[in-house]
Enzyme design. Structure first.
Site, PDB file in Angstrom:
ATOM      1  N   SER A  17      54.810  46.712  74.339  1.00  0.00           N
ATOM      2  CA  SER A  17      54.870  47.553  73.160  1.00  0.00           C
ATOM      3  C   SER A  17      53.555  47.668  72.403  1.00  0.00           C
ATOM      4  CB  SER A  17      55.932  46.989  72.232  1.00  0.00           C
ATOM      5  OG  SER A  17      55.845  45.577  72.228  1.00  0.00           O
ATOM      6  N   HIS A  46      57.743  42.851  61.722  1.00  0.00           N
ATOM      7  CA  HIS A  46      57.991  42.540  60.319  1.00  0.00           C
ATOM      8  C   HIS A  46      57.447  43.654  59.432  1.00  0.00           C
ATOM      9  CE1 HIS A  46      59.074  38.173  61.003  1.00  0.00           C
ATOM     10  NE2 HIS A  46      58.603  38.546  62.186  1.00  0.00           N
ATOM     11  N   ASP A  55      52.312  40.159  65.845  1.00  0.00           N
ATOM     12  CA  ASP A  55      51.257  39.413  66.514  1.00  0.00           C
ATOM     13  C   ASP A  55      50.673  40.350  67.566  1.00  0.00           C
ATOM     14  OD1 ASP A  55      52.128  37.231  65.082  1.00  0.00           O
ATOM     15  OD2 ASP A  55      52.362  35.920  66.824  1.00  0.00           O
TER      16      ASP A  55
END
Length: 257
Positions: free
Chosen positions: A224, A140, A84
Site C-alpha cells: 500500500s 491513523h 509507518d
C-alpha cells in the site's frame, strides 16, 4: 530470495489469478509457518507488537498486526504521519493541479475523481508515503478533524510499490483507493489510501465522523501507499523530512505556520 518471496505474498503479483491465489495463501493457516521467516527476513521489532508470535494464525494476521499502546507516541505537531513508511516525495502542488511521483506527473483530478475537489487543493501541499512489507500497516488519523467526505474510487489496480510508482501506468490514479476529507482547525486535508494490486485491501476500523490525531482509522490488508494533501500553503514540513526518509505513526509531518 526469501525476502522477495515474502514481498510478493504481501504486495501481490501482476495478475488477477495469481494475486487471488497469493491472497488465499497469506490468509490460510498454512501460511503461519512463514511468519517466523518473514520476521527474520525483515528484522521486525517484536517488542512493539501487541501479541506473542504464536497468536498470529496466518501471515496475513501478522501483517495486519497491531502494536502495543506505548510503541507510537503522538507528537505535538499539527500534522503527524498517519503510517509507518517512507516519505517518497513531498512539497507544493503545482498550479495546474498536477504533482510528481518518481518523475511522472499525475493529475490530482484523476486521483480524486473530481475536478472541483482537485481545485480546492490545486495550490496546496502534499506528501506521499510508501509502506514496505516490513512496515506496520495500520492507518491513523494525521490530525484532529471531522470527516466531511469519504468515498472509494478505482476498479483497476496497479502495483503501489516503488517499481509501480516509477513505471506503472498512472498507478495511483488507477488503483482502488479510499479517500477521506477532513475539516481541521487549519483547513481541509485529504488522506488518500491506495490499495494493493487487484485486491480491495483497505479496511476501515473507524466509522465515526470525529477523528483524533493518532487514532487508528483503517488498515491495509496488502501492500500500500498513502498520499496526504493539504489545502493552501499554511503548513511547513518538519525539517527532518527529506525524500526517502523513514517515518513512523505519530512522528511530526508538518506544522501550521
Amino acid at each position: 530470495m526469501k525476502k522477495r518471496l515474502y514481498q510478493t505474498m504481501i504486495e501481490l503479483s501482476n495478475g488477477k489469478a495469481s494475486s487471488a491465489a497469493l491472497k488465499r495463501f497469506a490468509q490460510s493457516a498454512i501460511s503461519q509457518k512463514a511468519v517466523a521467516g518473514f520476521i527474520k527476513a525483515y528484522n521486525i521489532e517484536l517488542g512493539e507488537i501487541e501479541h506473542p508470535i504464536s497468536k498470529y494464525t496466518s501471515l496475513h494476521a501478522f501483517f495486519t498486526r497491531r502494536l502495543n499502546k506505548q510503541a507510537r507516541p503522538i507528537a505535538g505537531a499539527e500534522l503527524v504521519s498517519p503510517v509507518d513508511g517512507r516519505v517518497e516525495i513531498h512539497g507544493a502542488i503545482q498550479s495546474d493541479s498536477r504533482f510528481m511521483v518518481k518523475g511522472i506527473s499525475y493529475s490530482l483530478a484523476e486521483l480524486l475523481g473530481s475536478e472541483s475537489s482537485a481545485q480546492r487543493y490545486a495550490n496546496g501541499q502534499y506528501a506521499i508515503l510508501y509502506l514496505s512489507p516490513a512496515d506496520y500497516h495500520r492507518i491513523h488519523s494525521p490530525a484532529d478533524g471531522q470527516v466531511v467526505k469519504q468515498y472509494m474510487l478505482g476498479e483497476k489496480s496497479y502495483p503501489v510499490n516503488r517499481l509501480g510508482l516509477t513505471y506503472g501506468k498512472s498507478p495511483i490514479s488507477g488503483n482502488r483507493r479510499l479517500i477521506t476529507e477532513l475539516d481541521t482547525a487549519y483547513g481541509r486535508l485529504l488522506v488518500v489510501k491506495v490499495g494493493a494490486m487487484y485486491v480491495n485491501s483497505i479496511e476501515l476500523t473507524e466509522f465515526g465522523t470525529d477523528w483524533e490525531k493518532g487514532q487508528e482509522v483503517a488498515y491495509f490488508s496488502f501492500g500500500s501507499t498513502v498520499a496526504v494533501f493539504f489545502e493552501g500553503q499554511n503548513l511547513q514540513f518538519d525539517a527532518k523530512i527529506t525524500g526517502g526518509d523513514s517515518i513512523k505513526v505519530g512522528e511530526p509531518l508538518a506544522y501550521m505556520v
